[in-house]
Design a protein around this motif. Sequence first.
Motif, PDB file in Angstrom:
ATOM      1  N   SER A 336     124.319  41.592  33.896  1.00  9.79           N
ATOM      2  CA  SER A 336     123.000  42.142  34.165  1.00  9.79           C
ATOM      3  C   SER A 336     121.957  41.127  33.734  1.00  9.79           C
ATOM      4  O   SER A 336     122.134  40.446  32.714  1.00  9.79           O
ATOM      5  N   GLU A 337     120.896  41.010  34.501  1.00 13.88           N
ATOM      6  CA  GLU A 337     119.815  40.070  34.169  1.00 13.88           C
ATOM      7  C   GLU A 337     118.482  40.711  34.474  1.00 13.88           C
ATOM      8  O   GLU A 337     118.341  41.437  35.466  1.00 13.88           O
ATOM      9  N   THR A 338     117.505  40.451  33.618  1.00 19.23           N
ATOM     10  CA  THR A 338     116.154  40.922  33.860  1.00 19.23           C
ATOM     11  C   THR A 338     115.167  39.950  33.240  1.00 19.23           C
ATOM     12  O   THR A 338     115.533  39.114  32.406  1.00 19.23           O
ATOM     13  N   VAL A 339     113.914  40.060  33.637  1.00 20.42           N
ATOM     14  CA  VAL A 339     112.850  39.220  33.081  1.00 20.42           C
ATOM     15  C   VAL A 339     111.733  40.122  32.574  1.00 20.42           C
ATOM     16  O   VAL A 339     111.203  40.952  33.321  1.00 20.42           O
ATOM     17  N   LEU A 340     111.419  39.979  31.291  1.00 22.80           N
ATOM     18  CA  LEU A 340     110.280  40.691  30.715  1.00 22.80           C
ATOM     19  C   LEU A 340     109.049  39.792  30.721  1.00 22.80           C
ATOM     20  O   LEU A 340     109.156  38.580  30.537  1.00 22.80           O
ATOM     21  N   GLN A 341     107.889  40.375  30.923  1.00 20.48           N
ATOM     22  CA  GLN A 341     106.628  39.654  30.785  1.00 20.48           C
ATOM     23  C   GLN A 341     106.048  40.020  29.425  1.00 20.48           C
ATOM     24  O   GLN A 341     105.650  41.164  29.197  1.00 20.48           O
ATOM     25  N   LEU A 342     106.018  39.050  28.518  1.00 16.96           N
ATOM     26  CA  LEU A 342     105.573  39.319  27.156  1.00 16.96           C
ATOM     27  C   LEU A 342     104.312  38.527  26.821  1.00 16.96           C
ATOM     28  O   LEU A 342     104.109  37.412  27.323  1.00 16.96           O
ATOM     29  N   GLY A 343     103.493  39.090  25.958  1.00 21.01           N
ATOM     30  CA  GLY A 343     102.214  38.497  25.606  1.00 21.01           C
ATOM     31  C   GLY A 343     102.334  37.244  24.759  1.00 21.01           C
ATOM     32  O   GLY A 343     103.314  37.050  24.029  1.00 21.01           O
ATOM     33  N   VAL A 344     101.306  36.403  24.866  1.00 18.52           N
ATOM     34  CA  VAL A 344     101.233  35.147  24.120  1.00 18.52           C
ATOM     35  C   VAL A 344     100.148  35.279  23.047  1.00 18.52           C
ATOM     36  O   VAL A 344      99.021  35.711  23.326  1.00 18.52           O
ATOM     37  N   ARG A 345     100.501  34.920  21.811  1.00 23.41           N
ATOM     38  CA  ARG A 345      99.533  34.916  20.718  1.00 23.41           C
ATOM     39  C   ARG A 345      98.691  33.643  20.788  1.00 23.41           C
ATOM     40  O   ARG A 345      99.218  32.541  20.687  1.00 23.41           O
ATOM     41  N   LYS A 346      97.396  33.811  20.958  1.00 24.86           N
ATOM     42  CA  LYS A 346      96.483  32.666  21.036  1.00 24.86           C
ATOM     43  C   LYS A 346      95.366  32.822  20.011  1.00 24.86           C
ATOM     44  O   LYS A 346      95.088  33.931  19.530  1.00 24.86           O
ATOM     45  N   ALA A 347      94.740  31.727  19.715  1.00 25.92           N
ATOM     46  CA  ALA A 347      93.579  31.762  18.814  1.00 25.92           C
ATOM     47  C   ALA A 347      92.377  32.352  19.553  1.00 25.92           C
ATOM     48  O   ALA A 347      92.259  32.227  20.777  1.00 25.92           O
ATOM     49  N   ASP A 348      91.490  33.000  18.800  1.00 22.97           N
ATOM     50  CA  ASP A 348      90.231  33.436  19.409  1.00 22.97           C
ATOM     51  C   ASP A 348      89.304  32.233  19.549  1.00 22.97           C
ATOM     52  O   ASP A 348      89.667  31.099  19.188  1.00 22.97           O
ATOM     53  N   ALA A 349      88.121  32.448  20.075  1.00 22.91           N
ATOM     54  CA  ALA A 349      87.195  31.350  20.344  1.00 22.91           C
ATOM     55  C   ALA A 349      86.865  30.564  19.085  1.00 22.91           C
ATOM     56  O   ALA A 349      86.812  29.329  19.086  1.00 22.91           O
ATOM     57  N   ALA A 350      86.658  31.281  17.979  1.00 22.72           N
ATOM     58  CA  ALA A 350      86.309  30.615  16.724  1.00 22.72           C
ATOM     59  C   ALA A 350      87.484  29.787  16.223  1.00 22.72           C
ATOM     60  O   ALA A 350      87.316  28.654  15.741  1.00 22.72           O
ATOM     61  N   GLY A 351      88.692  30.337  16.327  1.00 15.00           N
ATOM     62  CA  GLY A 351      89.875  29.607  15.880  1.00 15.00           C
ATOM     63  C   GLY A 351      90.138  28.375  16.714  1.00 15.00           C
ATOM     64  O   GLY A 351      90.544  27.327  16.184  1.00 15.00           O
ATOM     65  N   LEU A 352      89.880  28.480  18.009  1.00 14.58           N
ATOM     66  CA  LEU A 352      90.069  27.330  18.898  1.00 14.58           C
ATOM     67  C   LEU A 352      89.044  26.242  18.592  1.00 14.58           C
ATOM     68  O   LEU A 352      89.379  25.044  18.560  1.00 14.58           O
ATOM     69  N   ALA A 353      87.794  26.636  18.335  1.00 12.00           N
ATOM     70  CA  ALA A 353      86.752  25.663  18.001  1.00 12.00           C
ATOM     71  C   ALA A 353      87.083  24.959  16.687  1.00 12.00           C
ATOM     72  O   ALA A 353      86.900  23.737  16.552  1.00 12.00           O
ATOM     73  N   GLN A 354      87.587  25.721  15.721  1.00 12.05           N
ATOM     74  CA  GLN A 354      87.959  25.130  14.439  1.00 12.05           C
ATOM     75  C   GLN A 354      89.106  24.134  14.606  1.00 12.05           C
ATOM     76  O   GLN A 354      89.110  23.059  13.988  1.00 12.05           O
ATOM     77  N   ALA A 355      90.070  24.476  15.451  1.00 12.69           N
ATOM     78  CA  ALA A 355      91.204  23.577  15.697  1.00 12.69           C
ATOM     79  C   ALA A 355      90.733  22.257  16.306  1.00 12.69           C
ATOM     80  O   ALA A 355      91.180  21.177  15.897  1.00 12.69           O
ATOM     81  N   ARG A 356      89.827  22.341  17.244  1.00 14.84           N
ATOM     82  CA  ARG A 356      89.316  21.118  17.878  1.00 14.84           C
ATOM     83  C   ARG A 356      88.537  20.264  16.886  1.00 14.84           C
ATOM     84  O   ARG A 356      88.599  19.035  16.919  1.00 14.84           O
ATOM     85  N   GLN A 357      87.826  20.921  15.976  1.00 14.88           N
ATOM     86  CA  GLN A 357      87.087  20.177  14.964  1.00 14.88           C
ATOM     87  C   GLN A 357      88.039  19.451  14.014  1.00 14.88           C
ATOM     88  O   GLN A 357      87.797  18.292  13.632  1.00 14.88           O
ATOM     89  N   ILE A 358      89.134  20.106  13.654  1.00 15.96           N
ATOM     90  CA  ILE A 358      90.133  19.473  12.778  1.00 15.96           C
ATOM     91  C   ILE A 358      90.699  18.223  13.447  1.00 15.96           C
ATOM     92  O   ILE A 358      90.840  17.159  12.811  1.00 15.96           O
ATOM     93  N   LEU A 359      91.016  18.327  14.725  1.00 14.09           N
ATOM     94  CA  LEU A 359      91.590  17.185  15.439  1.00 14.09           C
ATOM     95  C   LEU A 359      90.603  16.019  15.533  1.00 14.09           C
ATOM     96  O   LEU A 359      91.007  14.850  15.588  1.00 14.09           O
ATOM     97  N   GLU A 360      89.323  16.342  15.545  1.00 13.38           N
ATOM     98  CA  GLU A 360      88.303  15.294  15.625  1.00 13.38           C
ATOM     99  C   GLU A 360      88.071  14.612  14.279  1.00 13.38           C
ATOM    100  O   GLU A 360      87.628  13.455  14.237  1.00 13.38           O
ATOM    101  N   THR A 361      88.375  15.309  13.199  1.00 16.44           N
ATOM    102  CA  THR A 361      88.028  14.778  11.872  1.00 16.44           C
ATOM    103  C   THR A 361      89.234  14.253  11.086  1.00 16.44           C
ATOM    104  O   THR A 361      89.069  13.385  10.221  1.00 16.44           O
ATOM    105  N   VAL A 362      90.417  14.755  11.340  1.00 15.26           N
ATOM    106  CA  VAL A 362      91.600  14.314  10.590  1.00 15.26           C
ATOM    107  C   VAL A 362      92.204  13.088  11.273  1.00 15.26           C
ATOM    108  O   VAL A 362      92.539  13.141  12.456  1.00 15.26           O
ATOM    109  N   PRO A 363      92.347  11.995  10.564  1.00 13.41           N
ATOM    110  CA  PRO A 363      92.887  10.777  11.189  1.00 13.41           C
ATOM    111  C   PRO A 363      94.399  10.853  11.405  1.00 13.41           C
ATOM    112  O   PRO A 363      95.114  11.563  10.697  1.00 13.41           O
ATOM    113  N   LYS A 364      94.861  10.100  12.381  1.00 12.65           N
ATOM    114  CA  LYS A 364      96.293   9.982  12.646  1.00 12.65           C
ATOM    115  C   LYS A 364      96.888   8.883  11.771  1.00 12.65           C
ATOM    116  O   LYS A 364      96.176   8.036  11.229  1.00 12.65           O
ATOM    117  N   ASP A 365      98.195   8.899  11.649  1.00 12.90           N
ATOM    118  CA  ASP A 365      98.911   7.832  10.958  1.00 12.90           C
ATOM    119  C   ASP A 365      98.980   6.586  11.823  1.00 12.90           C
ATOM    120  O   ASP A 365      98.550   6.581  12.987  1.00 12.90           O
TER     121      ASP A 365
END
Length: 485
Positions: A336-365
Amino acid sequence: MTRWSFLLLPVLLATCILMPSAIYAAGTLRAGAYAQDISPTKFPSAVNGSMKGGFAQAITDPMHARCVAIHDGAVEIILCVVDACMIPQDICDKAKEIASKRTGVPAGQIMISATHTHSAAALGPAFQSDPDMDYVATVPALIAEGLIKAHENLEPAEIAWGFGSDPSQVFNRRWRVKEQEQYENPFSVTTDRAWMNPGAQNPKVSVPAGPVDPDVGILAVRSAEDKRPLALLANYSLHYVGGNPAISADYFAAFAHEMAGRLKATDTRYQGKPAFVGIMSNGTSGDINNINFASPIRLKRQPGEQIKNVARSVADAAMGAYDNLKWSPTTMLGTSETVLQLGVRKADAAGLAQARQILETVPKDKDGQWADRKAIYARETVKLADYPDKVPVKLQAYRIGDLSIATIPCETFVEIGLDLKKSTPFTRHFTVSLANGYNGYLPTPEQHKLGGYETWRARSSYLEVDASTKIAEKLKSMLAELKAK
């Protein structure tokens, strides 16, 4: 010969060529197996398994797609376990499409899962590791070739299944944080009450946050004619072992080699016949590893030493079950086989903005990658923003006589597997994780409340909090329907 029989002769001959099963009596059980090498041939080769992308310079032991086909006279299934950290659904679907056209076996009756070795060539993106797409493009056809050859190797067979136990190699890696203690996660939160891999006898933690599953399930087939072993598919709920330089198939391959030796499957009497295929599938090991953090000392091992130790230990349990198998020339298969459609946990607008700010300010190795965990998870937050709100999660259920098997495309927590074992309408059950795609970690809602690495939002953990409940409920109904048929 009459005129009509003369005209029908080519059709009958073609039928015999295209349908070899026609020469077997109805109800004849047949099985076949094949191990297809899918290793990359160009180096360095990208490797999954760490938060930074790594590269292998050579092959320690090769990657295989290990396949076993079983035909009960009416229904055929093909089960395949691939030496990979994870396999995206599109690779599985393409491989099944190729194999289905060549064999006639419906794609829904084919399973393709990953072992979850952390030292194999990458087949999909994980954290800062991205695969070599030229290599990835070759993989579906390679896996399909293994499926096809297993089908072509079908011969009259006997089948059996059983269970052993090895509690010595499995430990719950999530530990409860003591009430008065805390630690900070990558999202600057200090309220997590579970800590993955906290270190030996960490004074901030108390007891494991969940159980373990010591079962070693085995499904075996042997030749009806000369009783030689054809294949053995095992299932054990252990994440992986590690300790070998990449590329390595980890303890999963070491177990396969160990079982071949113990079953004397390389006997010279069997030369010229299809080789025995040992297979170890990953059970529900999302929160299980091979390290006992209650112990004060972790012994240093030589490369590959612990892999061999675990393989031998689990093989002991498998052989204990094998020696008591009751072989049968018949069985009943159901799928037997089936496919469920399940929700994705994403950041809200504020969390996404904060993530982008971190990427802009934290240097890479110097290697061009982030070492800071907050930046690594900020990058995951941005990546997840491009995901759809719901994703397909493919589930399968199999009946093999009185044994049931469920498949889940996730790093499934052990509690879920134990629940399915308890609730199955069949005599015994095991679950194969990381099957037919990859949808990240699958904690229970209760484990989500505790927090910890496996719950942290990323492409490795993004399904809705209630995903495990919905998946388990659906699988239970699928198993019940198979039992009722």
